[in-house]
Scaffold this active site. Structure first.
Site, PDB file in Angstrom:
ATOM      1  N   GLY A 150      -7.612  -9.312   4.588  1.00  0.00           N
ATOM      2  CA  GLY A 150      -6.398  -9.851   4.816  1.00  0.00           C
ATOM      3  C   GLY A 150      -5.037  -8.870   4.636  1.00  0.00           C
ATOM      4  CG  ASP A 151      -2.691 -10.019   2.554  1.00  0.00           C
ATOM      5  OD1 ASP A 151      -2.226 -11.044   3.200  1.00  0.00           O
ATOM      6  OD2 ASP A 151      -3.370 -10.075   1.460  1.00  0.00           O
TER       7      ASP A 151
ATOM      8  CE  LYS B  82      -4.987 -11.853  10.506  1.00  0.00           C
ATOM      9  NZ  LYS B  82      -5.372 -11.389   9.197  1.00  0.00           N
TER      10      LYS B  82
ATOM     11  N   GLY C 214       0.085 -15.622   5.534  1.00  0.00           N
ATOM     12  CA  GLY C 214       1.527 -15.488   5.800  1.00  0.00           C
ATOM     13  C   GLY C 214       1.472 -14.534   6.768  1.00  0.00           C
ATOM     14  CG  HIS C 215      -0.070 -14.498  10.342  1.00  0.00           C
ATOM     15  ND1 HIS C 215      -0.502 -15.298  11.480  1.00  0.00           N
ATOM     16  CD2 HIS C 215      -0.808 -14.080   9.340  1.00  0.00           C
ATOM     17  CE1 HIS C 215      -1.858 -15.346  10.978  1.00  0.00           C
ATOM     18  NE2 HIS C 215      -2.114 -14.622   9.721  1.00  0.00           N
TER      19      HIS C 215
ATOM     20  CB  THR D 216      -3.270 -19.590  -1.574  1.00  0.00           C
ATOM     21  OG1 THR D 216      -3.744 -20.468  -0.823  1.00  0.00           O
ATOM     22  CG2 THR D 216      -3.524 -18.164  -1.007  1.00  0.00           C
TER      23      THR D 216
ATOM     24  CD  GLN E 221      -6.963 -16.868   5.444  1.00  0.00           C
ATOM     25  OE1 GLN E 221      -7.636 -17.569   6.392  1.00  0.00           O
ATOM     26  NE2 GLN E 221      -5.911 -17.403   5.013  1.00  0.00           N
TER      27      GLN E 221
ATOM     28  CB  THR F  33       1.187 -17.301   1.057  1.00  0.00           C
ATOM     29  OG1 THR F  33       0.834 -16.992   2.493  1.00  0.00           O
ATOM     30  CG2 THR F  33       1.168 -18.871   0.851  1.00  0.00           C
ATOM     31  CB  THR F  34       1.053 -16.281  -3.776  1.00  0.00           C
ATOM     32  OG1 THR F  34       0.336 -15.273  -3.537  1.00  0.00           O
ATOM     33  CG2 THR F  34      -0.008 -17.509  -3.032  1.00  0.00           C
TER      34      THR F  34
ATOM     35  NE  ARG G 200      -0.325  -8.860   0.411  1.00  0.00           N
ATOM     36  CZ  ARG G 200       0.469  -8.521   1.422  1.00  0.00           C
ATOM     37  NH1 ARG G 200       0.880  -7.364   1.809  1.00  0.00           N
ATOM     38  NH2 ARG G 200       1.072  -9.678   1.831  1.00  0.00           N
TER      39      ARG G 200
ATOM     40  CE  LYS H  45       1.949  -2.224   4.838  1.00  0.00           C
ATOM     41  NZ  LYS H  45       1.998  -3.384   4.097  1.00  0.00           N
ATOM     42  CG  LEU H  46      -2.483   5.356   9.429  1.00  0.00           C
ATOM     43  CD1 LEU H  46      -2.503   5.977  10.835  1.00  0.00           C
ATOM     44  CD2 LEU H  46      -3.202   6.128   8.528  1.00  0.00           C
TER      45      LEU H  46
ATOM     46  CB  VAL I 122       3.739   5.260  12.638  1.00  0.00           C
ATOM     47  CG1 VAL I 122       2.250   6.153  12.885  1.00  0.00           C
ATOM     48  CG2 VAL I 122       4.591   5.131  13.929  1.00  0.00           C
TER      49      VAL I 122
END
Ligand code: IMP
Length: 510
Positions: free
Chosen positions: A32-33, A36, A60-61, A150, A265, A374-375, A379, A404-405, A500
């Protein structure tokens, strides 16, 4: 896959890219995370319907659009296109806290956004205060066995569904049925809760997520009438949204409407295919998503699987073979004492090139803004793990999107985990015996096995330049192209899109 001209504006690129498909899915091939939300938002440009089918407000999106940042926990990310007539669906396979839906609707209204075409499945599972309490009290008493949930009641709500003790959204519309079902449910929960520490229960029940004590009763633990009264009020507010979304989406498919399924997720957190027992309680794979949205897996024509480019993150407990700083990092991220503010104050993003892994992990977290939507939890961070990706690709989207490159722009070296060396006691996997010293290229998602897997890395030179302005694959730095070619050659999936940066335009279609 059809290639598109780099001259086209973004919208044309997406439409061109998805030509000929009627149902697509976007899931995550990691824990997840992975970003998306950005792609669901982009593909929503093409879709008529955007549907969620799994999970609840545990995710959380985050989406950045028109300079504003939005975070949705339960409402599909396509909601920002409601004004264009797009239909958003919270499907039957989700678990829904009505309070969260109502809060998100209020936020949308505050920002001047509409939700006229939002639908909530009549048979989505209803999250009750009892299940939130069960989630939190169990985690509190679990000690080393805790999952790091969570605390949103997700696991207990799915458990009650499968043990036929749960309620569904439609019950909110029928007061007598709600009362009856809730009483039976509560009688059972009270018997269980009586065995837990009274003071701890009282504290949990006074948390703001549980209406700050409104549901508490000194003797009975739950003030039954207060729950009934509040939930029936919620039902009245949500009444206009509650529909038979299964029938609606099947009919829409027959009529040829374009459907985008939005995962939650990631496959490695799937109850069926994830790194058990440190998983969530829904099936986050493509199959689980399709079913939970009211469709069949075979209805999905194109399944995108998001992969965080060249690194990974994990929230909560569970083995993470490539984690920077190993157990130290897991403890640091899970002890509730650290967050983005404290880390930024005491650590530096430039530590990304230090040889000492724990500080590298913090630096990567700062660079990638890897804190739970969310929390707020930090990470855990580590290098891309191909054995886990190979496993996830069996159930997740094989049309990969690397996100996220740009986060690794300043890295001097990049490592990719290509296989594991098993270092634990003898372990039978079906008829195969694994022994210490054995190598394996595909992960076995049993945490009792995974915790003994030591990563073997291939090292690459970093590209050491900003890639955020680049808009074509061929223009990416040679060092990055070399790594991407290598990764793709190693896994049974295709690379389709590269992200990117967080903005919609910061996207490269291959
Ligand atoms: P639950 O879904 O709250 O029951 O949590 C079970 C596990 O899944 C925990 O390790 C959570 O941290 C993890 N988890 C749940 N939702 C997300 C998410 O959206 N992103 C990452 N991890 C998640």
């Amino acid at each position: 896959m059809k290639k598109s001209s780099s001259q086209n504006p973004l919208k044309n690129k997406i439409v061109d890219f998805l030509q000929g498909f009627s149902t697509i899915s976007v899931t995550c091939n990691q824990w997840g995370d992975t970003g998306k939300g950005k792609f669901v938002d982009l593909f929503a440009e093409w879709a008529d319907i955007i549907a969620r089918g799994t999970g609840g407000d545990n995710c959380g999106h985050s989406i950045e659009a028109d300079g504003k940042k939005f975070v949705f926990h339960i409402i599909p990310s396509g909601i920002l296109r409601d004004g264009q007539g797009k239909i958003n669906i919270i499907g039957n396979g989700t678990v829904v806290n009505p309070r969260t839906v109502i809060n998100e609707l209020a936020l949308l209204a505050e920002q001047g956004c509409t939700y006229s075409n939002l639908m909530l499945a009549y048979n989505a599972k209803l999250i009750l205060p009892t299940q939130i309490v069960m989630d939190r009290i169990k985690e509190r008493s679990a000690g080393v066995g805790k999952i790091g949930t969570t605390g949103r009641g997700i696991g207990p709500t799915y458990t009650d569904h499968y043990s036929r003790k749960g309620l569904v959204i439609n019950d909110l519309l029928n007061p007598e049925i709600f009362r009856q079902k809730f009483k039976a449910h509560l009688d059972e929960k009270k018997m269980i809760l009586k065995n837990y520490d009274y003071k701890a229960l009282k504290t949990i029940m006074h948390h703001k997520d549980l209406e700050s004590g409104f549901y508490w009763d000194d003797e009975e633990i739950f003030a039954e009438e207060n729950v009934v009264e509040r939930y029936l009020q919620y039902g009245e507010i949500l009444r206009p949204l509650i529909k038979d979304t299964d029938a609606f989406i099947r009919n829409a498919k027959e009529r040829g409407l374009k459907i985008l399924l939005e995962g939650a997720q990631g496959t490695l957190l799937s109850i069926d295919h994830g790194t058990t027992p440190f998983v969530t309680s829904s099936d986050c794979s493509v199959g689980g998503l399709a079913r939970g949205a009211g469709l069949k897996e075979s209805d999905v024509g194109l399944s995108f699987g998001i992969v965080k480019g060249l690194y990974m993150t994990r929230v909560g407990e569970g083995p993470f073979p490539t984690e920077f700083g190993g157990d130290l990092s897991a403890e640091w991220c899970g002890n509730g004492l650290n967050n983005e503010e404290t880390e930024r104050e005491n650590h530096s993003a430039s530590d990304i090139n230090r040889s000492e892994p724990f500080s590298r992990g913090i630096a990567l977290r700062i660079l990638g803004k890897e804190y739970g939507a969310t929390t707020g939890r930090p990470r855990r961070t580590g290098w891309l793990d191909l054995p886990l990706l190979r496993h996830a690709l069996q159930f997740g989207g094989e049309e990969m999107i690397f996100t996220k490159l740009d986060v690794l722009d300043t890295c001097e070296t990049i490592q990719v985990c290509t296989e594991y060396e098993y270092q634990g006691p003898d372990y039978y996997f079906g008829d195969h015996l694994y022994q210490a010293g054995d190598h394996l290229g595909i992960a076995i998602p049993d945490s009792n096995f995974l915790k003994y897997c030591a990563p073997i890395y291939q090292e690459f030179k970093g590209w050491k330049t900003s890639i955020r302005g680049i808009r074509s694959y061929q223009s990416l730095p040679d060092e990055l192209l070399e790594i991407l070619d290598f990764v793709i050659s190693q896994v049974p999936g295709n690379l389709n899109i590269i992200s990117v940066g967080p903005g919609r335009e910061e996207t490269i279609f291959l």
